[in-house]
Motif scaffolding. Structure first.
Motif, PDB file in Angstrom:
ATOM      1  N   ALA A 151     -41.514 -36.343 -20.388  1.00  5.56           N
ATOM      2  CA  ALA A 151     -40.171 -35.951 -19.947  1.00  5.56           C
ATOM      3  C   ALA A 151     -39.406 -37.119 -19.353  1.00  5.56           C
ATOM      4  O   ALA A 151     -38.176 -37.116 -19.294  1.00  5.56           O
ATOM      5  CB  ALA A 151     -40.284 -34.851 -18.888  1.00  5.56           C
ATOM      6  N   THR A 152     -40.143 -38.133 -18.924  1.00  4.52           N
ATOM      7  CA  THR A 152     -39.540 -39.296 -18.270  1.00  4.52           C
ATOM      8  C   THR A 152     -38.794 -40.206 -19.251  1.00  4.52           C
ATOM      9  O   THR A 152     -38.142 -41.156 -18.822  1.00  4.52           O
ATOM     10  CB  THR A 152     -40.655 -40.088 -17.555  1.00  4.52           C
ATOM     11  N   TYR A 153     -38.912 -39.929 -20.547  1.00  2.79           N
ATOM     12  CA  TYR A 153     -38.195 -40.721 -21.561  1.00  2.79           C
ATOM     13  C   TYR A 153     -37.373 -39.800 -22.466  1.00  2.79           C
ATOM     14  O   TYR A 153     -37.706 -39.627 -23.645  1.00  2.79           O
ATOM     15  CB  TYR A 153     -39.183 -41.561 -22.378  1.00  2.79           C
ATOM     16  N   PRO A 154     -36.285 -39.198 -21.922  1.00  2.00           N
ATOM     17  CA  PRO A 154     -35.553 -38.191 -22.689  1.00  2.00           C
ATOM     18  C   PRO A 154     -34.939 -38.725 -23.994  1.00  2.00           C
ATOM     19  O   PRO A 154     -34.921 -38.004 -24.994  1.00  2.00           O
ATOM     20  CB  PRO A 154     -34.462 -37.714 -21.719  1.00  2.00           C
TER      21      PRO A 154
ATOM     22  N   GLY B  84     -40.866 -32.808 -12.882  1.00  2.00           N
ATOM     23  CA  GLY B  84     -41.163 -32.597 -11.458  1.00  2.00           C
ATOM     24  C   GLY B  84     -41.608 -33.861 -10.770  1.00  2.00           C
ATOM     25  O   GLY B  84     -40.865 -34.842 -10.715  1.00  2.00           O
ATOM     26  N   ALA B  85     -42.848 -33.857 -10.285  1.00  2.00           N
ATOM     27  CA  ALA B  85     -43.326 -34.949  -9.438  1.00  2.00           C
ATOM     28  C   ALA B  85     -43.160 -36.329 -10.078  1.00  2.00           C
ATOM     29  O   ALA B  85     -42.890 -37.306  -9.392  1.00  2.00           O
ATOM     30  CB  ALA B  85     -44.790 -34.720  -9.073  1.00  2.00           C
ATOM     31  N   GLN B  86     -43.305 -36.410 -11.412  1.00  4.68           N
ATOM     32  CA  GLN B  86     -43.161 -37.723 -12.072  1.00  4.68           C
ATOM     33  C   GLN B  86     -41.698 -38.092 -12.312  1.00  4.68           C
ATOM     34  O   GLN B  86     -41.406 -39.174 -12.820  1.00  4.68           O
ATOM     35  CB  GLN B  86     -43.927 -37.758 -13.393  1.00  4.68           C
TER      36      GLN B  86
ATOM     37  N   GLY C 210     -34.866 -30.754 -15.517  1.00  2.00           N
ATOM     38  CA  GLY C 210     -34.535 -29.772 -16.556  1.00  2.00           C
ATOM     39  C   GLY C 210     -33.562 -30.322 -17.576  1.00  2.00           C
ATOM     40  O   GLY C 210     -33.763 -30.173 -18.789  1.00  2.00           O
ATOM     41  N   ALA C 211     -32.511 -30.978 -17.096  1.00  2.00           N
ATOM     42  CA  ALA C 211     -31.475 -31.486 -18.005  1.00  2.00           C
ATOM     43  C   ALA C 211     -32.038 -32.505 -18.996  1.00  2.00           C
ATOM     44  O   ALA C 211     -31.519 -32.660 -20.107  1.00  2.00           O
ATOM     45  CB  ALA C 211     -30.343 -32.120 -17.195  1.00  2.00           C
ATOM     46  N   ASP C 212     -33.111 -33.197 -18.601  1.00  2.00           N
ATOM     47  CA  ASP C 212     -33.719 -34.188 -19.491  1.00  2.00           C
ATOM     48  C   ASP C 212     -34.434 -33.541 -20.679  1.00  2.00           C
ATOM     49  O   ASP C 212     -34.789 -34.219 -21.643  1.00  2.00           O
ATOM     50  CB  ASP C 212     -34.773 -35.021 -18.731  1.00  2.00           C
ATOM     51  N   LEU C 213     -34.674 -32.252 -20.562  1.00  2.00           N
ATOM     52  CA  LEU C 213     -35.609 -31.617 -21.496  1.00  2.00           C
ATOM     53  C   LEU C 213     -34.953 -31.077 -22.753  1.00  2.00           C
ATOM     54  O   LEU C 213     -35.621 -30.756 -23.727  1.00  2.00           O
ATOM     55  CB  LEU C 213     -36.343 -30.475 -20.780  1.00  2.00           C
TER      56      LEU C 213
ATOM     57  N   ILE D 240     -35.187 -24.790 -16.408  1.00  2.00           N
ATOM     58  CA  ILE D 240     -35.236 -25.066 -17.854  1.00  2.00           C
ATOM     59  C   ILE D 240     -34.242 -24.173 -18.598  1.00  2.00           C
ATOM     60  O   ILE D 240     -33.516 -24.618 -19.475  1.00  2.00           O
ATOM     61  CB  ILE D 240     -36.666 -24.865 -18.398  1.00  2.00           C
ATOM     62  N   LYS D 241     -34.201 -22.903 -18.193  1.00  2.62           N
ATOM     63  CA  LYS D 241     -33.318 -21.954 -18.875  1.00  2.62           C
ATOM     64  C   LYS D 241     -31.862 -22.399 -18.733  1.00  2.62           C
ATOM     65  O   LYS D 241     -31.100 -22.374 -19.704  1.00  2.62           O
ATOM     66  CB  LYS D 241     -33.520 -20.559 -18.275  1.00  2.62           C
ATOM     67  N   SER D 242     -31.469 -22.811 -17.545  1.00  8.37           N
ATOM     68  CA  SER D 242     -30.062 -23.176 -17.372  1.00  8.37           C
ATOM     69  C   SER D 242     -29.767 -24.484 -18.106  1.00  8.37           C
ATOM     70  O   SER D 242     -28.662 -24.679 -18.621  1.00  8.37           O
ATOM     71  CB  SER D 242     -29.696 -23.264 -15.885  1.00  8.37           C
ATOM     72  N   ALA D 243     -30.768 -25.349 -18.225  1.00  2.78           N
ATOM     73  CA  ALA D 243     -30.560 -26.587 -18.980  1.00  2.78           C
ATOM     74  C   ALA D 243     -30.387 -26.293 -20.470  1.00  2.78           C
ATOM     75  O   ALA D 243     -29.621 -26.959 -21.161  1.00  2.78           O
ATOM     76  CB  ALA D 243     -31.730 -27.531 -18.770  1.00  2.78           C
TER      77      ALA D 243
END
Lengths: 306, 306
Positions: A217-220, A241-243, A247-250, A301-304
């Motif tokens: 997820a850290t590299y969208p 999350g911790a990393q 959500g928007a990145d996903l 996630i849903k709102s993203a």
């Protein structure tokens, strides 16, 4: 297996996997105290504590999520006792209807990978018997050795209706040292994505393959590119999350059918009670805090994705 | 640790490591029968047989070779019981003065690799206790995740005087799919070799580093190139014997000091009694056949190095 996972994602309306990566510091003091009082500060003591801790989380979230992903290193560090806690965790999660993704990142030369595939997804032959071993539903696989190292897992997926996720672009800061290099005009992660497509051809179920991929997820932006290269691949996305992943990145990890990705969160859920947002639960109610964190993640996630 | 290994190689005049990769079909029938009679055709049965089989080989070769390399997959496939046999094998080999290279090929994101490093080379913290776990002397490491994934192992090497071998060019047929690709004007294996140099800088002992590399005997020309790029790196060379590597192929893996490489043979030694050359020993004398195969391998390498 991939159909079962996609169905569960839709049924529970949650493309979420909870990473069961228990570190000693995450476990509530009262659970550790009980285990250490009974077994001492030993590998057995901590392993008992881990299993109790996991059970609480699993009970609290099993109706909300389709899958869990225990990271075997967190158990292996406590030796045989730790691995017994791993196996008990796998079995307990399955008994609760969860799909278990063993985050084992194994990979070796052909004959050796075949043994790992058997260990985690298949059945091992002992004399005339065929015996299931760790028996996760899916597992992560390291592709550094090429087709030889991955194919034995694909073969077991086919025979036993299981699935794998091949490391393509990992979530850690230094993943680019190799994975971002450009060879033959493409990034290494693109090259590996093409292999994932090829390895997955033989184990398709409908629109998706039992060979998935890991993309952090850290590299969208990389996720977006890989989504296009691997349209039939379920992407397991760690790093939320911790990393640092949000959500928007996903968004770009998903296909237009709203499927195609499953997002992992470990610490953010299992140690939620230690974060500011859920501190009010207190450690006695750590599992309720985990449940609240899953619900919040689902909303994020849903709102993203809207 | 690297100094200890080099000293043992010189003392025993054998740059050889025996791969303890027990497959069920390698184990003499009488050993399996005894174990199955006692424990049934179960994971415990096969694991007992493996340990007995290993002990015979270790007793027969421990005065000839400096090190053994158990492949953990061959034990992991038999679950908890198999891993108990792995641990017992590690301990038994150490009690016989052998250096134990755990062929575990682990590698993950930083915090997870730290757990693997602790599991195999370090001590794990449980409450106020620090407890050794599998406690091999050295281990193999997969570099797909970059520095994050390797550094925790290097840190443990430094703290505990242990060593690692990073996969650079593996012996299997498909290793080139990724490892032979050219990026920034160099092969991926060359890129990884440069990282090995860098990772090893901090854990030098004399002329050699505690960060070694794995380069397959099956690619002698690559071995020659990598020997030059990594002059201070001990190269662990799998692929001799059953996989096709020959003594003459090995010359270029060594430095001019006659050191710099250690050659692994697994099947060719542990299942020697099943090959034509040593069939006359019979399965009752499987361990003597293994000893004879080690002696022949030693001669093969020595005459190649002349």
């Amino acid at each position: 297996m991939i159909t079962k996972l996609l169905n569960e994602i839709q049924k529970k309306d949650a493309p979420i996997v909870v990473g069961l990566d228990p570190m000693e510091k995450f476990i509530p003091t009262y659970i550790k105290k009980k285990a250490y009082d009974e077994y001492g500060q030993t590998l057995k003591g901590i392993s008992e504590a881990i299993y109790e801790y996991n059970k609480g989380i699993v009970d609290a979230v099993c109706d909300l999520v389709p899958a869990v992903k225990p990271q075997i290193a967190m158990y292996e560090q406590f030796g045989i006792e730790g691995l017994m806690a791993y196996k008990k965790t796998v079995d307990y999660c399955k008994s609760k209807g969860l799909i278990v993704i063993g985050d084992v990142k194994r990979g070796d030369i052909g004959s050796t990978s075949a043994s790992y595939a058997v260990a985690h997804l298949g059945k091992v032959k002992v004399g005339d018997e065929l015996i299931p071993v760790f028996d996760e539903d899916m597992a992560t696989v390291n592709p550094y050795l090429g087709t030889d190292g991955v194919k034995p897992f694909v073969d077991v997926c086919k025979a036993e209706d299981k699935g794998i996720f091949v490391l393509v672009k990992t979530s850690n800061p230094s993943s680019g040292e190799l994975q971002d290099k450009i060879c033959d005009g493409k990034h290494v992660y693109e090259l590996m994505a093409e292999y994932v497509n090829k390895w997955g051809e033989d184990v398709m179920e409908g629109n998706y393959s039992n060979v998935g991929a890991v993309v952090g997820a850290t590299y969208p932006e990389v996720g977006k590119a890989l989504r296009e290269i691997m349209p039939k691949t379920l992407i397991l996305v760690p790093g939320y999350g911790a990393q640092g992943g949000k959500g928007a990145d996903l968004v770009h990890f998903f296909n237009k059918d709203g499927l195609g990705a499953i997002i992992n969160s470990s610490r953010g859920i299992i140690a939620a009670y230690q974060s500011e947002a859920y501190a009010s639960y207190g450690e006695e109610n750590y599992a309720d805090a985990s449940r609240a964190a899953v619900i919040a993640m689902k909303e994020d996630i849903k709102s993203a994705l809207k």
